[in-house]
Design an enzyme around this catalytic site. Sequence first.
Site, PDB file in Angstrom:
ATOM      1  N   SER A 174       0.829  -1.206   0.000  1.00 34.31           N
ATOM      2  CA  SER A 174       0.000   0.000   0.000  1.00 34.31           C
ATOM      3  C   SER A 174       0.869   1.263   0.000  1.00 34.31           C
ATOM      4  O   SER A 174       1.963   1.277   0.572  1.00 34.31           O
ATOM      5  CB  SER A 174      -0.872  -0.006   1.259  1.00 34.31           C
ATOM      6  OG  SER A 174      -1.380   1.279   1.524  1.00 34.31           O
ATOM      7  N   TYR A 198      -2.348   5.578  -4.128  1.00 34.46           N
ATOM      8  CA  TYR A 198      -3.386   6.600  -3.969  1.00 34.46           C
ATOM      9  C   TYR A 198      -2.966   7.722  -4.891  1.00 34.46           C
ATOM     10  O   TYR A 198      -1.907   8.331  -4.693  1.00 34.46           O
ATOM     11  CB  TYR A 198      -3.477   7.076  -2.518  1.00 34.46           C
ATOM     12  CG  TYR A 198      -4.240   6.109  -1.643  1.00 34.46           C
ATOM     13  CD1 TYR A 198      -5.569   5.825  -1.911  1.00 34.46           C
ATOM     14  CD2 TYR A 198      -3.639   5.471  -0.574  1.00 34.46           C
ATOM     15  CE1 TYR A 198      -6.284   4.929  -1.118  1.00 34.46           C
ATOM     16  CE2 TYR A 198      -4.344   4.576   0.219  1.00 34.46           C
ATOM     17  CZ  TYR A 198      -5.665   4.312  -0.061  1.00 34.46           C
ATOM     18  OH  TYR A 198      -6.363   3.437   0.712  1.00 34.46           O
ATOM     19  N   THR A 224      -6.286   2.860  -6.347  1.00 32.94           N
ATOM     20  CA  THR A 224      -7.511   2.742  -5.542  1.00 32.94           C
ATOM     21  C   THR A 224      -8.351   4.003  -5.730  1.00 32.94           C
ATOM     22  O   THR A 224      -7.843   5.115  -5.567  1.00 32.94           O
ATOM     23  CB  THR A 224      -7.152   2.549  -4.052  1.00 32.94           C
ATOM     24  OG1 THR A 224      -6.420   1.339  -3.940  1.00 32.94           O
ATOM     25  CG2 THR A 224      -8.387   2.485  -3.172  1.00 32.94           C
ATOM     26  N   LYS A 314      -8.906  -0.336  -8.518  1.00 31.54           N
ATOM     27  CA  LYS A 314      -9.516  -0.999  -7.348  1.00 31.54           C
ATOM     28  C   LYS A 314     -10.589  -0.114  -6.724  1.00 31.54           C
ATOM     29  O   LYS A 314     -10.346   1.075  -6.478  1.00 31.54           O
ATOM     30  CB  LYS A 314      -8.430  -1.282  -6.310  1.00 31.54           C
ATOM     31  CG  LYS A 314      -8.926  -1.819  -4.987  1.00 31.54           C
ATOM     32  CD  LYS A 314      -7.756  -2.284  -4.149  1.00 31.54           C
ATOM     33  CE  LYS A 314      -8.181  -2.864  -2.819  1.00 31.54           C
ATOM     34  NZ  LYS A 314      -8.453  -1.833  -1.822  1.00 31.54           N
ATOM     35  N   HIS A 338     -13.614  -1.810  -0.589  1.00 34.75           N
ATOM     36  CA  HIS A 338     -12.580  -1.477   0.394  1.00 34.75           C
ATOM     37  C   HIS A 338     -12.825  -2.234   1.704  1.00 34.75           C
ATOM     38  O   HIS A 338     -12.576  -1.725   2.791  1.00 34.75           O
ATOM     39  CB  HIS A 338     -12.573   0.028   0.645  1.00 34.75           C
ATOM     40  CG  HIS A 338     -11.222   0.608   0.905  1.00 34.75           C
ATOM     41  ND1 HIS A 338     -10.550   1.360  -0.022  1.00 34.75           N
ATOM     42  CD2 HIS A 338     -10.394   0.566   1.985  1.00 34.75           C
ATOM     43  CE1 HIS A 338      -9.388   1.767   0.482  1.00 34.75           C
ATOM     44  NE2 HIS A 338      -9.276   1.283   1.702  1.00 34.75           N
TER      45      HIS A 338
END
Length: 446
Positions: A174, A198, A224, A314, A338
């Site tokens: 992540s 992100y 995402t 995602k 999520h």
Amino acid sequence: MTHTIQPNNPEATPAPDATDIPAVSAPASSPATASPVPAALKRRIPKYSDLAPLMQFKKPEFSKEARLKRASTIWELRDIAKRRTPQAPFDYTDGAAEEEITLRRARQAFLDIEFRPGILRNVSAIDLSTEILGKSSRLPVGIAPTGFTRMMQSEGEYAGSQAAQAAGIPYTLSTMGTASIEDVAAAAPHGRNWFQLYLWTDRDRSLELIERAAKAGNDTLMVTVDTAVAGARLRDVRNGMTIPPALTLKTVLDASYRPAWWFNFLTHEPLTFASLSRYTGTVADLINSMFDPTLTFEDLDWLRETWKGKLVVKGIQTVEDARRVVDHGADGVILSNHGGRQLDRAPIPFHLLPEVKQAFTADNTKAAIMLDTGIMSGADIVAALALGADFTLIGRAYLYGLMAGGRAGVDRTLQILEKDMARTMALLGVSRISELTPDHVRLLNK
Ligand SMILES: Cc1cc2nc3c(=O)[nH]c(=O)nc-3n(C[C@H](O)[C@H](O)[C@H](O)COP(=O)(O)O)c2cc1C
């Protein structure tokens, strides 16, 4: 020759007396005529030689390995995780947004099915391998990106990536990871590492991460898109959750029950967003800056031009958006809400799956369909594959393993899922993932 039947229990089979004798003779099977009691059913005093083979008093084992081995399901790993992890980080992982309706429904969706097995197939060898985004994976499941993973257990991202490498499946780091892109690549050099981004309208910031991910050998970028703003995680609010956990009276008391977690936490490198270390704000500032509500499809176009590897999006929650991101160049979609941590009462990926599959088939769209949220067993994964998923991802299922026993716990998660999948497929009468079809699953309550 006649046998004299000696009733074993005179109360159960009273001796006949004159008043018991029926006027008409009873049939042979009547209870009135006592049946012979087989020798095996006669009571006797146990002999030591009978008891000895039954006595298997073993020395209780308290090792980590024994603890993990006793867990046969992900739910049992969760129980261990809960006992060993302070409440705030456990709830941060276990919890979801608002009333947690999305997460409950997502898990329930996997239960509201009936498998339709085929019999008399040769299922002596089950092959769980598959291909995803142009490369093979030994299992049809990978590890989803999770932030702050070293807060759940200090081995964090290292445990996840190394367990994935050993299992031959992809691992996703992540943007909010607590190990850097380079450190994960060094820890799992033979693993298939993906990077979750992100995306920000601040392109320099995004670009730096993308370049580092490419340089470190990540073949897939997962962007995402379900985080325009942060979801309301009410358990965290109630727990007064801070990152890193603060030493308050409550947490110090909590520590006395979970000494191992605190010992690990305090004797390892402090938590940082390892890939974002050049940002000097507080952790709270960084979290606030993580979600960018101004993003649009134009930013996705920029990303598609910039990133040369596989790009997956995602957080897809409608058929229209699945189509749209593919039109904008995505190689795959991840049907996900999520893990129920953003919008409560969001669409359930497992319910959305057949619609997306149908749409992609109708348009001859080749993009990969992946799914996460709510997976707690290998049977859940098999059901998703049968309904058209090409691949699945797990978040909490691996984090429960991590909290239950670090790297060995993540290994245990993957072993449990693998065993579940192999058994479910054998009982369904299929040997390979490509043999699974929607006919193997009937949706109840539909
Ligand atoms: C503790 C935790 C942290 C997460 N952090 C991220 C993240 O940083 N980026 C992201 O895209 N998704 C994140 N997710 C969502 C997961 O990638 C995944 O979508 C979700 O966990 C799937 O649901 P499951 O937990 O039921 O398997 C996180 C999930 C959890 C549980």
